[in-house]
Design a protein around this motif. Structure first.
Motif, PDB file in Angstrom:
ATOM      1  N   ASN A 144       0.886  -1.198   0.022  1.00 42.19           N
ATOM      2  CA  ASN A 144      -0.190  -0.086   0.072  1.00 42.19           C
ATOM      3  C   ASN A 144       0.954   1.294  -0.042  1.00 42.19           C
ATOM      4  N   ASP A 145       2.219   1.269   0.710  1.00 43.58           N
ATOM      5  CA  ASP A 145       2.937   2.279   0.581  1.00 43.58           C
ATOM      6  C   ASP A 145       3.304   2.498  -0.558  1.00 43.58           C
ATOM      7  N   PHE A 146       3.894   1.460  -1.240  1.00 44.33           N
ATOM      8  CA  PHE A 146       4.415   1.414  -2.697  1.00 44.33           C
ATOM      9  C   PHE A 146       3.509   2.030  -3.869  1.00 44.33           C
ATOM     10  N   VAL A 147       2.065   1.859  -3.735  1.00 50.38           N
ATOM     11  CA  VAL A 147       0.993   2.129  -4.408  1.00 50.38           C
ATOM     12  C   VAL A 147       0.822   3.763  -3.947  1.00 50.38           C
ATOM     13  N   ALA A 148       0.791   3.982  -2.821  1.00 51.17           N
ATOM     14  CA  ALA A 148       0.532   5.495  -2.496  1.00 51.17           C
ATOM     15  C   ALA A 148       1.594   6.243  -3.264  1.00 51.17           C
ATOM     16  N   LYS A 149       3.004   5.791  -3.158  1.00 52.03           N
ATOM     17  CA  LYS A 149       4.053   6.762  -3.715  1.00 52.03           C
ATOM     18  C   LYS A 149       4.031   6.708  -5.357  1.00 52.03           C
ATOM     19  N   ALA A 150       3.555   5.576  -5.860  1.00 49.86           N
ATOM     20  CA  ALA A 150       3.266   5.468  -7.292  1.00 49.86           C
ATOM     21  C   ALA A 150       2.425   6.404  -7.691  1.00 49.86           C
ATOM     22  N   LYS A 151       1.448   6.657  -6.947  1.00 47.00           N
ATOM     23  CA  LYS A 151       0.098   7.500  -7.370  1.00 47.00           C
ATOM     24  C   LYS A 151       0.631   9.050  -7.094  1.00 47.00           C
ATOM     25  N   ALA A 152       1.292   9.203  -6.305  1.00 43.67           N
ATOM     26  CA  ALA A 152       2.045  10.518  -5.739  1.00 43.67           C
ATOM     27  C   ALA A 152       2.997  11.028  -6.965  1.00 43.67           C
ATOM     28  N   SER A 153       3.328  10.190  -7.801  1.00 39.06           N
ATOM     29  CA  SER A 153       4.203  10.430  -8.950  1.00 39.06           C
ATOM     30  C   SER A 153       3.842   9.907 -10.240  1.00 39.06           C
ATOM     31  N   GLY A 155       3.361   8.443 -13.697  1.00 42.61           N
ATOM     32  CA  GLY A 155       4.155   7.964 -14.608  1.00 42.61           C
ATOM     33  C   GLY A 155       5.777   8.290 -14.370  1.00 42.61           C
ATOM     34  N   GLY A 156       5.944   8.462 -12.997  1.00 41.92           N
ATOM     35  CA  GLY A 156       7.141   8.617 -12.548  1.00 41.92           C
ATOM     36  C   GLY A 156       7.971   7.343 -12.307  1.00 41.92           C
ATOM     37  N   PHE A 157       7.213   6.321 -11.979  1.00 46.10           N
ATOM     38  CA  PHE A 157       7.767   5.013 -11.618  1.00 46.10           C
ATOM     39  C   PHE A 157       7.957   4.119 -12.897  1.00 46.10           C
ATOM     40  N   THR A 158       8.851   3.157 -12.844  1.00 45.81           N
ATOM     41  CA  THR A 158       9.401   2.310 -14.163  1.00 45.81           C
ATOM     42  C   THR A 158       9.333   1.012 -13.481  1.00 45.81           C
ATOM     43  N   TYR A 159       8.770  -0.006 -14.424  1.00 38.40           N
ATOM     44  CA  TYR A 159       8.776  -1.247 -14.133  1.00 38.40           C
ATOM     45  C   TYR A 159       9.188  -2.179 -15.356  1.00 38.40           C
ATOM     46  N   ALA A 160      10.165  -3.139 -14.874  1.00 44.21           N
ATOM     47  CA  ALA A 160      10.725  -3.990 -15.736  1.00 44.21           C
ATOM     48  C   ALA A 160      10.104  -5.371 -16.345  1.00 44.21           C
ATOM     49  N   SER A 161      10.154  -5.875 -17.335  1.00 42.32           N
ATOM     50  CA  SER A 161       9.569  -7.320 -17.812  1.00 42.32           C
ATOM     51  C   SER A 161      10.525  -7.717 -18.888  1.00 42.32           C
ATOM     52  N   ALA A 162      10.215  -9.242 -18.919  1.00 44.17           N
ATOM     53  CA  ALA A 162      11.100 -10.019 -20.011  1.00 44.17           C
ATOM     54  C   ALA A 162      10.617  -9.592 -21.469  1.00 44.17           C
ATOM     55  N   GLY A 163       9.928  -8.484 -21.778  1.00 45.71           N
ATOM     56  CA  GLY A 163       9.645  -8.019 -23.105  1.00 45.71           C
ATOM     57  C   GLY A 163       8.274  -7.757 -23.245  1.00 45.71           C
ATOM     58  N   VAL A 164       7.927  -7.033 -24.155  1.00 48.60           N
ATOM     59  CA  VAL A 164       6.390  -6.673 -24.512  1.00 48.60           C
ATOM     60  C   VAL A 164       5.618  -7.779 -24.523  1.00 48.60           C
ATOM     61  N   GLY A 165       4.262  -7.993 -24.084  1.00 53.60           N
ATOM     62  CA  GLY A 165       3.655  -9.030 -24.055  1.00 53.60           C
ATOM     63  C   GLY A 165       3.997 -10.363 -23.347  1.00 53.60           C
ATOM     64  N   ALA A 179      -4.499  -1.232  -9.286  1.00 56.19           N
ATOM     65  CA  ALA A 179      -4.144  -0.432  -8.315  1.00 56.19           C
ATOM     66  C   ALA A 179      -4.460   1.171  -8.796  1.00 56.19           C
ATOM     67  N   GLY A 180      -4.448   1.465  -9.918  1.00 55.82           N
ATOM     68  CA  GLY A 180      -4.702   2.585 -10.489  1.00 55.82           C
ATOM     69  C   GLY A 180      -3.751   3.561 -10.647  1.00 55.82           C
ATOM     70  N   PHE A 181      -2.506   3.453 -10.954  1.00 59.19           N
ATOM     71  CA  PHE A 181      -1.408   4.199 -11.009  1.00 59.19           C
ATOM     72  C   PHE A 181      -0.625   3.983 -12.517  1.00 59.19           C
ATOM     73  N   LYS A 182      -0.003   5.078 -12.922  1.00 59.49           N
ATOM     74  CA  LYS A 182       0.734   5.101 -14.054  1.00 59.49           C
ATOM     75  C   LYS A 182       2.370   4.667 -13.838  1.00 59.49           C
ATOM     76  N   ALA A 183       2.687   4.055 -14.912  1.00 52.99           N
ATOM     77  CA  ALA A 183       4.379   3.849 -14.806  1.00 52.99           C
ATOM     78  C   ALA A 183       4.808   3.520 -16.060  1.00 52.99           C
TER      79      ALA A 183
END
Length: 326
Positions: A144-153, A155-165, A179-183
């Motif tokens: 919940n703390d993570f989500v709150a900080k992501a919402k406060a910024s 599009g400011g958070f980045t997330y990694a994956s093994a590739g598109v899709g 969770a309703g935040f942008k990244a």
């Protein structure tokens, strides 16, 4: 030799001939009578490849026949998968693939095969949860703390994956939407993104527990949630995103075996029974449990139905996430 003896020998000869003819007309009776080729459209050494090799080795021992594994990645696994779709439906070509199989239609609208119609679902090896991992240096108290900080910024958070899709991409997108935040998505070819999260250059990512657990145990990564409906046995103190109050945020990544669609049904059923027997063998069961692989003992018919449902569900998720078809 009496006429009766001659008649008996003739009868035995006729019976033997009938048995040979039946065996020739029904290959399921003698399957497998030669080595089996298994296509694994995953990069060697990845978590999925490790599961594939464990399961296929167990299946080989159960069948008493060798299984030759070929890794062929590329284009989200569709290249290797396409080869299996065109293979002879004689039971001697297998496809061991992850849930990326049911994601592909949403990303590749011009696939040279139908993920449901061109394959016979054989058996599920199981499902694996992923952990939402961050760098401990970020100081997140909990999800919940993570989500709150992501919402406060936004599009400011980045997330990694093994590739598109990839499954790691859609797992993160499913949670992000709930969770309703942008990244910002940062795809990594082959999935080697953990060092970037550890270093803090990427904010978070979903990683299969089997591959992230060593870094979690050694304190280089912090797991703040898991993607499965229930808590993972390897991380019993880490909550699920569902129990933390994020509906429709869970995502199940499964691994399964397929054959070309026109493979005789008797062979498909026989392969299903052999796979389930192999998965029940204590040594293999314990090794898979150590990787947090949860059994999913479905029949071929049930697996086929799961594939069709997941294709629809992933298409809707890809649309909601704004993924553009390739």
């Amino acid at each position: 030799m009496s006429q009766r003896a001659v008649a008996l020998f003739a009868a035995f000869g006729l019976l033997a001939g009938v048995r040979v003819a039946i065996a020739q007309s029904d290959p399921a009776q003698t399957w497998p009578s030669k080595p089996i080729h298994a296509m694994v459209p995953l990069a060697p050494g990845t978590g999925g490849d490790v599961v594939a090799r464990l399961v296929l080795n167990g299946l080989s021992q159960t069948l008493g026949q060798s299984i030759v594994i070929e890794n062929k990645g590329g284009a989200g696994g569709t290249i290797g998968t396409g080869q299996v779709a065109k293979a002879d439906p004689d039971g001697y070509t297998l496809l061991f693939v992850s849930a990326s199989h049911v994601i592909a239609p949403a990303l590749y609208p011009h696939l040279p095969y139908d993920p449901a119609g061109d394959f016979a679902a054989v058996a599920l090896a199981g499902s694996v949860p992923s952990a939402l991992v961050v760098s401990p240096s970020r100081g997140f108290k909990d999800l919940n703390d993570f989500v709150a900080k992501a919402k406060a910024s936004p599009g400011g958070f980045t997330y990694a994956s093994a590739g598109v899709g990839s499954t790691t991409h859609l797992t993160a997108e499913r949670f992000r939407i709930s969770a309703g935040f942008k990244a910002v998505h940062v795809p990594f070819r082959g999935g080697g993104f953990q060092p970037e999260i550890i270093a803090g250059r990427v904010d978070f990512g979903y990683s299969p527990i089997a591959t992230s657990l060593p870094n979690i145990k050694e304190g280089r990564l912090q797991a703040i949630a898991v993607s499965s409906p229930k808590r993972a046995s390897a991380l019993p103190d880490v909550p699920t995103t569902l129990e933390m109050g994020y509906p429709d945020s869970d995502y199940v990544i499964w691994f399964g075996i397929f054959m070309p669609a026109k493979t005789p049904r008797e062979i498909v059923e026989k392969a299903n029974a052999a796979t389930r027997k192999a998965l029940d063998e204590p040594t293999l069961r314990d090794r898979l449990a150590g990787l947090d692989v949860t059994p999913m003992p479905l029949s071929p018919k049930e697996f086929d139905e799961l594939v069709r449902r997941d294709i629809v569900a992933n298409a809707a998720l890809a649309k909601a996430a704004g993924l553009q078809p390739n």
